[in-house]
Design a protein around this motif. Structure first.
Motif, mmCIF file in Angstrom:
data_model
loop_
_atom_site.group_PDB
_atom_site.id
_atom_site.type_symbol
_atom_site.label_atom_id
_atom_site.label_comp_id
_atom_site.label_asym_id
_atom_site.label_seq_id
_atom_site.Cartn_x
_atom_site.Cartn_y
_atom_site.Cartn_z
ATOM 1 N N ARG A 35 84.875 106.851 31.877
ATOM 2 C CA ARG A 35 83.616 107.192 31.791
ATOM 3 C C ARG A 35 83.081 105.860 30.907
ATOM 4 N NH1 ARG A 35 80.467 112.962 31.082
ATOM 5 N NH2 ARG A 35 81.938 113.189 32.629
ATOM 6 N N PHE A 71 83.499 102.513 32.800
ATOM 7 C CA PHE A 71 82.120 102.166 33.850
ATOM 8 C C PHE A 71 80.697 102.172 33.150
ATOM 9 C CE2 PHE A 71 85.454 103.939 36.833
ATOM 10 C CZ PHE A 71 85.463 102.714 37.522
ATOM 11 N N ALA A 72 80.377 102.776 32.216
ATOM 12 C CA ALA A 72 79.337 102.722 31.386
ATOM 13 C C ALA A 72 78.979 101.489 30.812
ATOM 14 C CB ALA A 72 79.131 103.875 30.266
ATOM 15 N N CYS A 100 79.856 98.696 34.294
ATOM 16 C CA CYS A 100 79.386 98.737 35.579
ATOM 17 C C CYS A 100 77.874 99.569 35.344
ATOM 18 C CB CYS A 100 80.183 99.654 36.550
ATOM 19 S SG CYS A 100 79.435 99.744 38.094
ATOM 20 N N THR A 101 77.010 98.630 34.964
ATOM 21 C CA THR A 101 75.375 98.873 34.863
ATOM 22 C C THR A 101 74.713 98.922 36.374
ATOM 23 O OG1 THR A 101 74.696 96.780 34.811
ATOM 24 C CG2 THR A 101 75.317 98.087 32.513
ATOM 25 N N GLU A 118 84.263 109.615 38.096
ATOM 26 C CA GLU A 118 83.583 108.516 37.313
ATOM 27 C C GLU A 118 83.202 107.301 38.138
ATOM 28 O OE1 GLU A 118 82.445 109.110 34.446
ATOM 29 O OE2 GLU A 118 83.692 111.037 35.017
ATOM 30 N N ARG A 164 80.062 108.281 39.631
ATOM 31 C CA ARG A 164 78.923 108.599 38.827
ATOM 32 C C ARG A 164 78.021 107.334 38.526
ATOM 33 N NH1 ARG A 164 78.702 112.342 35.518
ATOM 34 N NH2 ARG A 164 80.856 112.837 35.364
ATOM 35 N N SER A 165 79.070 106.032 38.657
ATOM 36 C CA SER A 165 78.638 104.842 38.260
ATOM 37 C C SER A 165 78.349 104.086 39.595
ATOM 38 C CB SER A 165 79.663 104.106 37.411
ATOM 39 O OG SER A 165 80.815 103.953 38.266
ATOM 40 N N ALA A 204 80.415 102.566 41.331
ATOM 41 C CA ALA A 204 81.184 101.046 40.991
ATOM 42 C C ALA A 204 81.342 100.786 42.460
ATOM 43 C CB ALA A 204 82.518 101.792 40.520
ATOM 44 N N ALA A 238 75.255 112.417 38.306
ATOM 45 C CA ALA A 238 74.185 111.551 38.006
ATOM 46 C C ALA A 238 72.933 111.366 38.417
ATOM 47 C CB ALA A 238 75.107 110.202 38.231
#
Length: 346
Positions: free
Chosen positions: A25, A28-29, A32-33, A83, A86-87, A89, A217
């Motif tokens: 997490r 990627f935070a 990977c904005t 994750e 969530r991102s 990616a 998310a």
């Protein structure tokens, strides 16, 4: 009740699980904005992010120690998949790890695939008809795994197939096995087909887990917005028309997460016992993700449907990822077949 029996019903995470998910997490935070996601939409792939992810061990963790991997469980992999969802990616991690795991089970995985230097992909539709098939990671894959009747083949191309535009912003491409420069038969027969079916089940499981992260998310985006937008002097989050649907999304997240973890445990430990669980994760989240993402957009009104809004990015992927492996109804029919077979034996 012994510990093994309890684990069949217990979805809680160990400290190691929690630390693993927290590490990805944070990764990627930081890496990977939403700007990173937008920048990769044209190709569906961020090579720099992929290399950093591989350096973190995300590909080797998924493979057995016998081939140079770290022997992670499928529960571990669902946490990473969450994750990724969530991102949003832009990396073909799910496609790669399930294809690499299949190659490992067939005794044909190379070091470059283990490390992620070469990307592997597979056809989650198991389309055995002649002609091209739409592969979710086809435009970036060095090896494409496919079924040809009762044969499992690995396809290579000197020039990768061209990406086709798609709502999920994936590196998707039409792949024609007849046009491959290399075609290697890895295995054949009923056992080989069963191994391929397991890979498809893993793909559905991890895609479902990614949709869990995506839904959580998008729920967070909507909830944060609803706490700061006022009407008649009160936050819109206090209105039942907003708070109740958001509560329903939270229930969806927890239900999907528990189902994914249970399915992962059974697939690892008792693969023949509850074969319907893995595709069930996919079918459930494929339907619920689109509904949840749509609700998140509606909460934000006109802002939510703007091209710049993060909620829009989540909405298109909720719809696109759910059909990347074909119509979810195909997976639903597969579930029905498993249940009917079990009922017929009882």
């Amino acid at each position: 009740m012994d510990r093994y029996e309890l684990r069949r019903l217990d979805y809680s995470l160990s400290e190691d699980h929690t630390a693993l998910q927290a590490a990805y997490r944070d990764f990627f935070a930081t890496r990977c904005t939403i700007e990173t996601v937008r920048a990769a939409e044209e190709s569906g792939f961020d090579k720099n992010l992929w290399e950093r992810l591989c350096a973190m061990g995300a590909t080797t963790m998924a493979l057995p120690e016998s081939v140079g991997g770290d022997g992670a469980t499928l529960v571990d992999l669902t946490l990473v998949a969450e994750e990724i969802g969530r991102s949003l990616a832009p990396v073909p991690w799910i496609d790669h790890v399930v294809a690499a795991r299949l190659l490992a089970r067939l005794g044909s995985v190379g070091a470059d695939v283990v490390s992620g230097r070469q990307v592997a992909a597979l056809d989650p539709q198991q389309d055995t008809r002649p002609g091209s098939r739409l592969i979710p990671a086809g435009s970036v894959a060095d090896h494409v795994m496919a079924r040809d009747g009762d044969e499992i083949v690995s396809l290579t191309f000197s020039s990768r197939p061209a990406r086709v535009d798609n709502i999920g912003k994936l590196p998707m491409a039409w792949v024609d096995p007849a046009a491959a420069d290399g075609r290697t038969v890895l295995a054949s027969g009923a056992d080989a087909v069963a191994e391929y079916q397991r890979a498809v089940d893993e793909w559905r499981l991890l895609t479902g887990a990614a949709l869990v992260g995506l839904v959580e998310a998008t729920m967070t985006i909507a909830a944060e917005f609803s706490k700061t937008r006022y009407t008649l002097g009160v936050p819109i989050s206090t209105l039942q028309a907003i708070s109740h649907p958001l509560a329903n999304i939270a229930i969806t997240v927890q239900g999907g997460r528990n189902l994914a973890r249970r399915a992962a445990w059974f697939l690892d430990n008792e693969p023949d016992e509850r074969r319907e669980l893995a595709p069930s994760v996919f079918v459930f989240m494929a339907e619920e993700a689109a509904k949840a993402a749509t609700m998140a957009v509606h909460v934000q009104g006109g802002l939510g449907v703007s091209a710049e809004a993060a909620a829009t990015a989540y909405l298109v992927r909720a719809r696109g990822w759910a059909v990347a492996g074909g119509d979810p109804a195909i997976a639903a029919k597969h579930i029905a077949g498993i249940v009917a077979e079990r009922e017929g034996r009882s």
